[in-house]
Design a protein around this motif. Structure first.
Motif, PDB file in Angstrom:
ATOM      1  N   PHE A  57       0.853  -1.323   0.114  1.00  0.00           N
ATOM      2  CA  PHE A  57       0.169  -0.086  -0.008  1.00  0.00           C
ATOM      3  C   PHE A  57       0.966   1.282   0.104  1.00  0.00           C
ATOM      4  CE2 PHE A  57      -2.574  -3.263   1.879  1.00  0.00           C
ATOM      5  CZ  PHE A  57      -3.725  -3.285   1.302  1.00  0.00           C
ATOM      6  N   VAL A  58       0.749   2.059  -0.923  1.00  0.00           N
ATOM      7  CA  VAL A  58       1.666   3.306  -1.200  1.00  0.00           C
ATOM      8  C   VAL A  58       0.946   4.293  -0.386  1.00  0.00           C
ATOM      9  CG1 VAL A  58       2.515   5.054  -2.784  1.00  0.00           C
ATOM     10  CG2 VAL A  58       2.473   2.817  -3.468  1.00  0.00           C
ATOM     11  N   THR A  59       1.623   4.690   0.655  1.00  0.00           N
ATOM     12  CA  THR A  59       1.031   5.626   1.688  1.00  0.00           C
ATOM     13  C   THR A  59       1.443   7.091   1.506  1.00  0.00           C
ATOM     14  OG1 THR A  59       2.992   5.502   3.166  1.00  0.00           O
ATOM     15  CG2 THR A  59       1.246   4.034   3.495  1.00  0.00           C
ATOM     16  N   GLY A  60       2.447   7.545   0.516  1.00  0.00           N
ATOM     17  CA  GLY A  60       2.775   8.730   0.226  1.00  0.00           C
ATOM     18  C   GLY A  60       3.920   8.893  -0.446  1.00  0.00           C
ATOM     19  N   ARG A  61       4.317  10.315  -0.752  1.00  0.00           N
ATOM     20  CA  ARG A  61       5.441  10.403  -1.668  1.00  0.00           C
ATOM     21  C   ARG A  61       6.598  10.744  -0.646  1.00  0.00           C
ATOM     22  NH1 ARG A  61       8.001  12.469  -5.898  1.00  0.00           N
ATOM     23  NH2 ARG A  61       9.118  14.700  -5.762  1.00  0.00           N
ATOM     24  N   MET A  62       7.772  10.137  -0.947  1.00  0.00           N
ATOM     25  CA  MET A  62       9.055  10.366  -0.144  1.00  0.00           C
ATOM     26  C   MET A  62       9.972  11.218  -0.982  1.00  0.00           C
ATOM     27  SD  MET A  62      10.853   9.589   2.455  1.00  0.00           S
ATOM     28  CE  MET A  62      10.065   8.089   3.086  1.00  0.00           C
ATOM     29  N   THR A  63      10.329  12.260  -0.200  1.00  0.00           N
ATOM     30  CA  THR A  63      11.341  13.301  -0.477  1.00  0.00           C
ATOM     31  C   THR A  63      12.436  13.363   0.243  1.00  0.00           C
ATOM     32  OG1 THR A  63      10.564  14.759   0.957  1.00  0.00           O
ATOM     33  CG2 THR A  63       9.499  14.742  -1.413  1.00  0.00           C
ATOM     34  N   LYS A  64      13.476  14.003  -0.142  1.00  0.00           N
ATOM     35  CA  LYS A  64      14.839  13.807   0.526  1.00  0.00           C
ATOM     36  C   LYS A  64      14.487  14.746   1.902  1.00  0.00           C
ATOM     37  CE  LYS A  64      17.754  14.481  -3.358  1.00  0.00           C
ATOM     38  NZ  LYS A  64      16.461  14.668  -4.335  1.00  0.00           N
ATOM     39  N   GLY A  65      13.461  15.681   1.971  1.00  0.00           N
ATOM     40  CA  GLY A  65      13.195  16.220   3.399  1.00  0.00           C
ATOM     41  C   GLY A  65      12.362  15.280   4.064  1.00  0.00           C
ATOM     42  N   ARG A  66      11.447  14.713   3.757  1.00  0.00           N
ATOM     43  CA  ARG A  66      10.765  13.553   4.414  1.00  0.00           C
ATOM     44  C   ARG A  66      11.751  12.341   5.219  1.00  0.00           C
ATOM     45  NH1 ARG A  66       4.763  13.160   1.819  1.00  0.00           N
ATOM     46  NH2 ARG A  66       4.283  15.194   2.359  1.00  0.00           N
ATOM     47  N   ALA A  67      12.584  12.004   4.209  1.00  0.00           N
ATOM     48  CA  ALA A  67      13.531  11.061   4.659  1.00  0.00           C
ATOM     49  C   ALA A  67      14.366  11.418   5.674  1.00  0.00           C
ATOM     50  CB  ALA A  67      14.405  10.691   3.195  1.00  0.00           C
ATOM     51  N   ALA A  68      14.949  12.836   5.643  1.00  0.00           N
ATOM     52  CA  ALA A  68      15.722  13.101   6.864  1.00  0.00           C
ATOM     53  C   ALA A  68      14.778  13.540   7.893  1.00  0.00           C
ATOM     54  CB  ALA A  68      16.225  14.498   6.289  1.00  0.00           C
ATOM     55  N   LEU A  69      13.635  13.776   7.982  1.00  0.00           N
ATOM     56  CA  LEU A  69      12.665  13.839   9.034  1.00  0.00           C
ATOM     57  C   LEU A  69      12.524  12.533   9.600  1.00  0.00           C
ATOM     58  CD1 LEU A  69      11.133  15.926  10.522  1.00  0.00           C
ATOM     59  CD2 LEU A  69       9.231  15.535   9.093  1.00  0.00           C
ATOM     60  N   ALA A  70      12.308  11.601   8.724  1.00  0.00           N
ATOM     61  CA  ALA A  70      12.132  10.059   9.410  1.00  0.00           C
ATOM     62  C   ALA A  70      13.183   9.698  10.060  1.00  0.00           C
ATOM     63  CB  ALA A  70      11.667   9.207   8.153  1.00  0.00           C
ATOM     64  N   GLY A  71      14.496   9.880   9.627  1.00  0.00           N
ATOM     65  CA  GLY A  71      15.645   9.678   9.981  1.00  0.00           C
ATOM     66  C   GLY A  71      15.769  10.344  11.168  1.00  0.00           C
ATOM     67  N   LEU A  72      15.442  11.616  11.546  1.00  0.00           N
ATOM     68  CA  LEU A  72      15.449  12.477  12.466  1.00  0.00           C
ATOM     69  C   LEU A  72      14.838  11.669  13.592  1.00  0.00           C
ATOM     70  CD1 LEU A  72      15.651  16.311  13.039  1.00  0.00           C
ATOM     71  CD2 LEU A  72      13.892  15.060  14.226  1.00  0.00           C
ATOM     72  N   GLY A  73      13.729  11.374  13.527  1.00  0.00           N
ATOM     73  CA  GLY A  73      12.776  10.880  14.487  1.00  0.00           C
ATOM     74  C   GLY A  73      13.490   9.232  14.896  1.00  0.00           C
ATOM     75  N   SER A  74      14.082   8.685  13.940  1.00  0.00           N
ATOM     76  CA  SER A  74      14.478   7.235  14.471  1.00  0.00           C
ATOM     77  C   SER A  74      15.911   7.482  15.535  1.00  0.00           C
ATOM     78  CB  SER A  74      14.591   6.601  13.135  1.00  0.00           C
ATOM     79  OG  SER A  74      13.587   6.168  12.437  1.00  0.00           O
ATOM     80  N   GLY A  75      16.585   8.550  14.898  1.00  0.00           N
ATOM     81  CA  GLY A  75      17.794   8.721  15.594  1.00  0.00           C
ATOM     82  C   GLY A  75      17.608   9.127  16.841  1.00  0.00           C
ATOM     83  N   ALA A  76      16.252   9.959  17.055  1.00  0.00           N
ATOM     84  CA  ALA A  76      16.071  10.707  18.265  1.00  0.00           C
ATOM     85  C   ALA A  76      15.823   9.639  19.451  1.00  0.00           C
ATOM     86  CB  ALA A  76      14.888  11.872  18.358  1.00  0.00           C
ATOM     87  N   TRP A  77      14.931   8.508  19.008  1.00  0.00           N
ATOM     88  CA  TRP A  77      14.667   7.292  19.889  1.00  0.00           C
ATOM     89  C   TRP A  77      15.837   6.791  19.979  1.00  0.00           C
ATOM     90  CZ3 TRP A  77      10.776   7.034  22.751  1.00  0.00           C
ATOM     91  CH2 TRP A  77       9.504   7.480  22.143  1.00  0.00           C
ATOM     92  N   PHE A  78      16.675   6.335  19.274  1.00  0.00           N
ATOM     93  CA  PHE A  78      18.046   5.769  19.123  1.00  0.00           C
ATOM     94  C   PHE A  78      18.753   6.413  20.258  1.00  0.00           C
ATOM     95  CE2 PHE A  78      22.289   4.095  18.361  1.00  0.00           C
ATOM     96  CZ  PHE A  78      22.295   2.830  18.770  1.00  0.00           C
ATOM     97  N   GLY A  79      18.672   7.790  20.044  1.00  0.00           N
ATOM     98  CA  GLY A  79      19.698   8.313  21.148  1.00  0.00           C
ATOM     99  C   GLY A  79      19.068   8.515  22.322  1.00  0.00           C
ATOM    100  N   LEU A  80      17.741   8.595  22.576  1.00  0.00           N
ATOM    101  CA  LEU A  80      17.157   8.530  23.868  1.00  0.00           C
ATOM    102  C   LEU A  80      17.598   6.951  24.560  1.00  0.00           C
ATOM    103  CD1 LEU A  80      15.073   9.631  26.326  1.00  0.00           C
ATOM    104  CD2 LEU A  80      13.436   8.164  24.930  1.00  0.00           C
TER     105      LEU A  80
END
Length: 156
Positions: A57-80
């Protein structure tokens, strides 16, 4: 002292009989639940999916900004997580400070990695999606020696 939990022994030699057929998993699960509620030995049952297919199921468009934002969230959880671990073993340095810096550093590195990972695809996958497996039909099968009993418990 309690005994260790044993994994069920699954034999391929046992013959099964189909007692019900459904178009979706929830209905098959409901029949097994019904048998369980009536104290039927559910270890003699299996649910078999026929006509398996992969669905994406395609849920949306992936841009470089969205990829960075998703990485930011994952990285923050890992950092926590890392911050809490470091904080537990370094109590003299200020637990809150260690956690905060770990979250910030994790978020920054996550954003960088997310951006670079998306950039590396070269635009070949500019969308995000969810993959799942589905079946056309779900069969409720009972060991042949107990199938008649299961049918009578269900009132069929």
């Amino acid at each position: 002292m309690s005994e260790p939990i044993q994994a069920p022994q699954i034999s391929t030699d046992v013959k099964y009989e189909t007692i019900a057929r459904f178009p979706d998993y929830a209905e098959a699960q409901a029949v097994v639940d019904q048998l369980s509620d009536k104290e039927f030995d559910v270890s003699t049952i299996k649910i078999v999916g026929e006509g398996l297919r992969s669905e994406e199921f395609v849920t949306g468009r992936m841009t470089k900004g969205r990829a960075a934002l998703a990485g930011l969230g994952s990285g923050a959880w890992f950092g926590l997580f890392i911050g809490i671990l470091f904080g537990l073993f370094a109590p003299g340095f200020g637990l809150l400070s260690i956690i905060l810096w770990s979250v910030v550093i994790g978020a920054i590195w996550g954003a960088i990695f997310g951006f670079v990972a998306h950039l590396a695809t070269g635009g070949k996958r500019d969308f995000k999606s969810l993959k799942t497996m589905a079946a056309e039909t779900y069969l409720v099968q009972v060991q042949a020696s107990r199938a008649h009993e299961a049918m009578s418990v269900l009132g069929r």
